[in-house]
Motif scaffolding. Structure first.
Motif, PDB file in Angstrom:
ATOM      1  N   ASP A 139      -1.874  -0.139  -3.594  1.00 41.24           N
ATOM      2  CA  ASP A 139      -1.761  -1.071  -4.705  1.00 41.24           C
ATOM      3  C   ASP A 139      -0.783  -0.536  -5.755  1.00 41.24           C
ATOM      4  OD1 ASP A 139      -2.597  -3.503  -5.963  1.00 41.24           O
ATOM      5  OD2 ASP A 139      -3.598  -2.240  -7.453  1.00 41.24           O
ATOM      6  N   LEU A 151       2.755  -0.780  -3.966  1.00 46.48           N
ATOM      7  CA  LEU A 151       3.318  -2.041  -3.492  1.00 46.48           C
ATOM      8  C   LEU A 151       2.839  -3.261  -4.278  1.00 46.48           C
ATOM      9  CD1 LEU A 151       2.719  -1.337   0.285  1.00 46.48           C
ATOM     10  CD2 LEU A 151       4.871  -1.084  -0.929  1.00 46.48           C
ATOM     11  N   GLY A 152       1.799  -3.107  -5.076  1.00 44.77           N
ATOM     12  CA  GLY A 152       1.277  -4.257  -5.803  1.00 44.77           C
ATOM     13  C   GLY A 152       0.321  -5.050  -4.937  1.00 44.77           C
ATOM     14  N   ALA A 195      -0.274  -8.345  -4.593  1.00 40.90           N
ATOM     15  CA  ALA A 195       0.125  -9.601  -3.944  1.00 40.90           C
ATOM     16  C   ALA A 195       0.646  -9.328  -2.537  1.00 40.90           C
ATOM     17  CB  ALA A 195       1.193 -10.310  -4.776  1.00 40.90           C
ATOM     18  N   LEU A 196       1.495  -8.319  -2.420  1.00 30.87           N
ATOM     19  CA  LEU A 196       2.027  -7.982  -1.105  1.00 30.87           C
ATOM     20  C   LEU A 196       0.914  -7.490  -0.197  1.00 30.87           C
ATOM     21  CD1 LEU A 196       4.414  -7.578   0.828  1.00 30.87           C
ATOM     22  CD2 LEU A 196       4.547  -5.231   0.003  1.00 30.87           C
ATOM     23  N   LEU A 236      10.263  -8.801  -1.707  1.00 26.14           N
ATOM     24  CA  LEU A 236       9.004  -8.803  -0.991  1.00 26.14           C
ATOM     25  C   LEU A 236       7.869  -8.229  -1.835  1.00 26.14           C
ATOM     26  CD1 LEU A 236       8.381  -9.483   2.031  1.00 26.14           C
ATOM     27  CD2 LEU A 236       8.305  -7.022   2.379  1.00 26.14           C
ATOM     28  N   VAL A 237       8.209  -7.212  -2.611  1.00 32.44           N
ATOM     29  CA  VAL A 237       7.188  -6.512  -3.380  1.00 32.44           C
ATOM     30  C   VAL A 237       7.261  -7.003  -4.816  1.00 32.44           C
ATOM     31  CG1 VAL A 237       6.294  -4.229  -4.005  1.00 32.44           C
ATOM     32  CG2 VAL A 237       7.572  -4.527  -1.887  1.00 32.44           C
ATOM     33  N   PRO A 238       6.307  -7.817  -5.249  1.00 29.53           N
ATOM     34  CA  PRO A 238       6.420  -8.410  -6.576  1.00 29.53           C
ATOM     35  C   PRO A 238       6.215  -7.392  -7.704  1.00 29.53           C
ATOM     36  CG  PRO A 238       4.723  -9.499  -5.237  1.00 29.53           C
ATOM     37  CD  PRO A 238       5.103  -8.254  -4.543  1.00 29.53           C
ATOM     38  N   THR A 239       5.359  -6.394  -7.484  1.00 31.52           N
ATOM     39  CA  THR A 239       5.107  -5.377  -8.502  1.00 31.52           C
ATOM     40  C   THR A 239       4.952  -4.036  -7.802  1.00 31.52           C
ATOM     41  OG1 THR A 239       2.738  -5.756  -8.280  1.00 31.52           O
ATOM     42  CG2 THR A 239       3.835  -6.913 -10.083  1.00 31.52           C
ATOM     43  N   GLY A 240       4.703  -2.990  -8.578  1.00 31.45           N
ATOM     44  CA  GLY A 240       4.400  -1.708  -7.956  1.00 31.45           C
ATOM     45  C   GLY A 240       5.529  -0.713  -8.092  1.00 31.45           C
ATOM     46  N   ALA A 241       5.164   0.563  -7.845  1.00 32.79           N
ATOM     47  CA  ALA A 241       6.100   1.661  -8.070  1.00 32.79           C
ATOM     48  C   ALA A 241       7.291   1.625  -7.115  1.00 32.79           C
ATOM     49  CB  ALA A 241       5.357   2.989  -7.922  1.00 32.79           C
ATOM     50  N   VAL A 242       7.046   1.203  -5.862  1.00 30.56           N
ATOM     51  CA  VAL A 242       8.135   1.159  -4.889  1.00 30.56           C
ATOM     52  C   VAL A 242       9.231   0.208  -5.376  1.00 30.56           C
ATOM     53  CG1 VAL A 242       8.749   0.368  -2.584  1.00 30.56           C
ATOM     54  CG2 VAL A 242       6.785   1.846  -2.884  1.00 30.56           C
ATOM     55  N   ARG A 243       8.796  -0.900  -5.968  1.00 36.18           N
ATOM     56  CA  ARG A 243       9.757  -1.864  -6.467  1.00 36.18           C
ATOM     57  C   ARG A 243      10.625  -1.248  -7.574  1.00 36.18           C
ATOM     58  NH1 ARG A 243      10.305  -7.606  -7.505  1.00 36.18           N
ATOM     59  NH2 ARG A 243      11.517  -7.780  -9.406  1.00 36.18           N
TER      60      ARG A 243
END
Lengths: 348, 299
Positions: free
Chosen positions: A191, A194-195, A197-198, B167-174
């Motif tokens: 989470d 990648l968050g 939603a994904l 593809l990734v709307p949020t998060g550290a990878v983004r």
């Protein structure tokens, strides 16, 4: 020999796999054998080598090659095949849902093992159709070549693997079970990365994918068997990179029960050049001819050393194909290529 | 036929950059030229890191070694070289870049992340391509040279930041991906060195790559390099036809035929640098040294 006979040509990029595949297929088709040459490499080289234009790129429908009687050719479009796979192995609802899942679409486009697997399924499909006696398969270069062979088991691992089971639960009860307690630390991390939603999309995808498992596992095992009984030919040139790559095929394919049968050494130079001298005269042209002979003599020596090294290292039959200045552009050019080859007929 | 224009023709601004990505069709000499560029940069007083993305052996052989490791090895005094191992890069990425607490159950997490990185498009590319870019950010070297995968594969690495952003709307990878993309497109920092050989297929693929690069603007094009360019050979057709000596006439026709292919192939491309075909037996280290010298002769 079981029908259809399958010949897979693999090797590093730039060694002429596609042209060799076309040449081999053309020779086999001459024996009035119904032959299909399949390229997984998205290059246009196959069509160029056969002197044809390929329509129907996206339907995976073979095209007849004119003036050969029994030779067909096809370029695989793996995205189409991947969708066909899900339709084959699951219910229409799940297949539709997968097709709408952005994660699935991206995976189908970009996950190399999925593409390689889709190619394998398509080859199996052609094999089962009974329409051909011989299939000649041209694999993607380098890593893609190995992946082509390993993809069936990797797909089985992905869809039925322990990690996925651990993530989604032993049975397939629905999305809620995805958030199993054991998976929670993992999900918290995912989470952050990648968050959420994904993550939900991935969860949906994986759960839907698991409904494919039975069909896919059976199919993957069948593809494995097909590869296991295929005649695998590894192509190389005298470039150190391609020789290294060829060695890798011979060492790593047996680990997955595929054994390469022979080496095709492409772009061979004549041994007679090694010690040859140019004309004796004193003109500038004589000078230029001597210089040219000297440099190609060096290349011929390097080329021979490379062939001897490969022959010594790998105890398999080796065919040599001479260095053509220009790749063949039609069937008669392909026939010349094979006619000039040494030992190729023996290994086919 | 319109040909995309070359971006620059001098070496100096190229070596002033922080990140050079060396790519081209398979088998055109990417590893040799990566090492040659490193030797050139070293001569210009730069501290260089070679980052091999494809395998452990290719670039190593041109440095006179058997293989490279994830930990950089030092060659020729102060050239450092490493091979990117995807599992180790992922490990480092999770631990360092994403600041995951040390108490997290790392082994199983990393294994689970590997499954995700293997299936989630763009993520493994972002992590692999991320390694040399992190090295640029860390600034332990003046220049990072990436011995990259073939151009078709490299495009998916270059597109990865955008794929992940989609593809990734949020998060550290983004967030990481966004910053990576910004470094890649900055011409002051990064450039692609595209290698071709003077043959039909490499030239065709290079042309296609140039068109894609032009339309997608994923990275600045630093230079197009023609490797293994054959020397001219002047002989009249009459003399050639009258040649009695068989190997000499075969070798002459071979060379002339290849020159013909070379002419057609190179006419389609905006070549900045020509590097010669090296005839005869050379060790991979000699090849790199000769190419480094030849690079100078172009200027």
């Amino acid at each position: 020999m079981r029908r259809p006979e399958i010949i897979i040509v693999t090797g590093a990029g730039g060694v002429g796999k596609t042209t060799l595949s076309a040449g081999i297929a053309a020779v086999i088709a001459q024996r009035a054998t119904r032959t299909l040459v399949i390229t997984v490499d998205p290059a246009r080289r196959l069509a160029d080598a056969l002197g044809i234009t390929m329509r129907d790129r996206t339907t995976n429908r073979p095209t007849a090659v004119p003036d050969t009687g029994s030779l067909d050719a096809v370029m695989l479009d793996v995205t189409a095949s991947w969708e066909a796979i899900t339709r084959r192995h699951t219910t229409p609802e799940v297949a539709d849902r997968l097709a709408d899942n952005p994660y699935f679409r991206a995976v189908a486009d970009r996950f190399p093992a999925a593409q390689a697997y889709a190619a394998g399924e398509q080859v199996a499909e052609f094999a089962q159709s009974g329409d051909w006696d011989v299939l000649v398969v041209d694999t993607p270069p380098a890593e893609g070549g190995i992946e082509f062979f390993t993809a069936p088991r990797r797909m089985r691992e992905l869809v039925g693997g322990r990690l996925l089971r651990w993530l989604t639960g032993a049975r397939i009860p629905g999305r809620r079970m995805f958030y199993r307690r054991a998976a929670r630390p993992m999900l918290r991390l995912a989470d952050t990365l990648l968050g959420s939603a994904l993550l939900e999309e991935i969860a949906d995808f994986l759960l839907d994918l698991r409904t494919l498992y039975d069909g896919l596992a059976a199919r993957a095992a069948a593809i494995d068997r097909l590869f296991g009984r295929a005649t695998v030919l590894v192509a190389t040139t005298d470039s150190p990179g391609s020789m290294r790559e060829a060695g890798r095929f011979f060492s790593s394919l047996p680990e997955i029960d595929v054994s390469p049968h022979a080496l095709i050494f492409n772009r061979a130079l004549p041994d007679s050049w090694i010690t040859a001298r140019g004309p004796k005269g004193n003109t500038a042209e004589d000078e230029a001819l001597r210089e040219n002979m000297a440099r190609w003599g060096l290349e011929a020596r390097r080329n021979r050393d490379a062939r001897q090294e490969m022959a010594a290292r790998l105890a398999v039959p080796m065919a040599t194909v001479p260095w053509l200045r220009r790749p063949p552009t039609d069937i008669s050019g392909l026939a010349d290529l094979v006619a000039g080859a040494d030992g190729l007929e023996d290994i086919l | 036929m319109s040909v995309p224009q070359p971006a620059l023709t001098s070496l100096r601004p190229m070596l002033e950059r922080r990140l050079l990505i060396v790519s081209g069709k398979g088998g055109v000499g990417k590893s040799a030229i990566s090492v040659a560029l490193a030797l050139r940069a070293q001569r210009a007083g730069k501290r260089v890191l070679i980052s091999a993305m494809t395998d452990r052996v290719g670039a190593a052989s041109h440095l006179g070694a058997d293989r490279l490791f994830y930990e950089p090895t030092t060659f020729h005094g102060d050239i450092q070289a490493m091979a990117i191992d995807r599992a180790e890069a992922l490990d480092e990425y999770i631990k360092l870049q994403l600041r995951i607490p040390a108490a997290a159950p790392m082994r199983s997490l990393i294994r689970a992340m590997q499954v995700l990185a293997d299936t989630a498009p763009g993520i493994r590319e972002v992590i692999t391509m991320g390694k040399p870019i992190f090295d640029v950010w860390q600034a332990n070297h003046d220049l990072v040279i990436v011995d990259a995968p073939p151009i078709g594969q490299l495009m998916s690495y270059l597109r990865a930041p955008a794929v992940v952003a989609d593809l990734v709307p949020t998060g550290a990878v983004r967030d990481q991906a966004y910053r990576m993309g910004a470094t890649l497109v900055d011409p002051e920092q990064a450039a692609l060195i595209l290698i071709t050989t003077p043959e039909d297929l490499p030239a065709l693929e290079t042309r296609e790559a140039l068109v894609e690069l032009e339309s997608e603007q994923l990275v600045h094009l630093g230079a197009v390099v023609a490797n293994r360019v054959l020397p001219p050979f002047d002989i009249s057709p009459e003399r050639l036809a009258a040649l009695p000596e068989r190997p000499a006439s075969e070798a002459a026709q071979h060379h002339i035929g290849l020159l013909d292919v070379q002419k057609t192939a190179l006419a389609q491309l905006p070549i900045d640098i020509h590097l010669p075909y090296l005839f005869g037996v050379h060790t991979p280290a000699e090849v790199a040294a000769r190419l480094a010298d030849a690079w100078d002769n172009n200027l």
